[in-house]
Design a protein around this motif. Structure first.
Motif, short mmCIF file in Angstrom:
data_model
loop_
_atom_site.label_atom_id
_atom_site.label_comp_id
_atom_site.label_asym_id
_atom_site.label_seq_id
_atom_site.Cartn_x
_atom_site.Cartn_y
_atom_site.Cartn_z
N GLN A 197 12.21 -4.00 11.86
CA GLN A 197 12.39 -3.30 10.60
C GLN A 197 12.79 -4.27 9.51
O GLN A 197 13.45 -5.27 9.75
CB GLN A 197 13.42 -2.21 10.74
N SER A 198 12.33 -3.93 8.32
CA SER A 198 12.74 -4.67 7.14
C SER A 198 14.18 -4.28 6.86
O SER A 198 14.55 -3.13 6.95
CB SER A 198 11.83 -4.30 5.99
N CYS A 199 14.99 -5.25 6.57
CA CYS A 199 16.39 -4.94 6.28
C CYS A 199 16.94 -5.96 5.30
O CYS A 199 16.30 -6.95 4.99
CB CYS A 199 17.22 -4.91 7.56
N LYS A 238 13.05 -14.87 4.01
CA LYS A 238 11.78 -15.10 3.34
C LYS A 238 11.36 -16.56 3.48
O LYS A 238 12.20 -17.45 3.39
CB LYS A 238 11.86 -14.73 1.86
N GLY A 287 14.84 -7.34 2.26
CA GLY A 287 13.50 -6.80 2.47
C GLY A 287 12.43 -7.71 1.89
O GLY A 287 12.68 -8.84 1.52
N GLY A 288 11.21 -7.20 1.87
CA GLY A 288 10.13 -7.93 1.23
C GLY A 288 9.40 -8.94 2.09
O GLY A 288 8.60 -9.70 1.59
N CYS A 289 9.67 -8.99 3.37
CA CYS A 289 8.92 -9.93 4.21
C CYS A 289 8.37 -9.17 5.41
O CYS A 289 8.84 -9.31 6.53
CB CYS A 289 9.76 -11.14 4.61
N THR A 290 7.35 -8.37 5.17
CA THR A 290 6.79 -7.51 6.20
C THR A 290 5.70 -8.18 7.03
O THR A 290 5.37 -7.68 8.10
CB THR A 290 6.24 -6.22 5.59
N CYS A 325 15.89 -10.64 5.65
CA CYS A 325 14.90 -9.66 5.20
C CYS A 325 14.20 -8.97 6.36
O CYS A 325 13.45 -8.03 6.15
CB CYS A 325 13.87 -10.33 4.29
N TRP A 326 14.44 -9.42 7.60
CA TRP A 326 13.77 -8.86 8.76
C TRP A 326 14.65 -9.11 9.97
O TRP A 326 15.22 -10.19 10.11
CB TRP A 326 12.42 -9.54 8.92
N ARG A 379 7.85 -14.71 6.47
CA ARG A 379 9.23 -14.88 6.95
C ARG A 379 9.34 -16.05 7.92
O ARG A 379 8.38 -16.43 8.56
CB ARG A 379 9.71 -13.59 7.61
N CYS A 399 19.74 -5.46 12.76
CA CYS A 399 19.71 -5.60 11.30
C CYS A 399 21.13 -5.65 10.74
O CYS A 399 21.47 -6.52 9.94
CB CYS A 399 18.93 -4.45 10.68
#
Length: 92
Positions: A31-33, A91, A36-39, A75-76, A44, A62
């Motif tokens: 999960q993104s945590c 990131k 965030g922003g690095c799916t 972010c992940w 990442r 997380c």
């Protein structure tokens, strides 16, 4: 004869990979945590491990990563590997 065997093997492997991709076997439960922003995997890089969350859930991982490294860099987070370690990412 050997060339045909190699071609058949390569084609079979290609079909297996396509089947895995189409059925979602290759998808991550992470999960993104945090920030965030690095799916995607390309967005990442590994930041570190959070030992207190080993063997727990992605949500616990997380929370542990944010507590250890802080929200802006994290972010992940994901529990992964056969030993179920909590891995934190930032990131790229």
């Amino acid at each position: 004869m050997a060339k045909n065997l190699i071609n058949s093997f390569s084609f079979t492997i290609l079909l297996v990979v396509l089947l895995m991709a189409s059925t979602g076997i290759l998808k991550s439960n992470a999960q993104s945590c945090g920030a965030g922003g690095c799916t995607t995997a390309a967005s990442r890089v590994f930041l570190g491990e959070c030992p207190s969350a080993h063997g727990t859930t992605n949500a616990n991982c997380c929370t542990c990563c944010i507590g250890l490294f802080g929200s802006p860099p994290v972010c992940w987070a994901v529990i992964e590997g056969t030993d179920l370690h909590c891995h934190c990412y930032k990131k790229a």
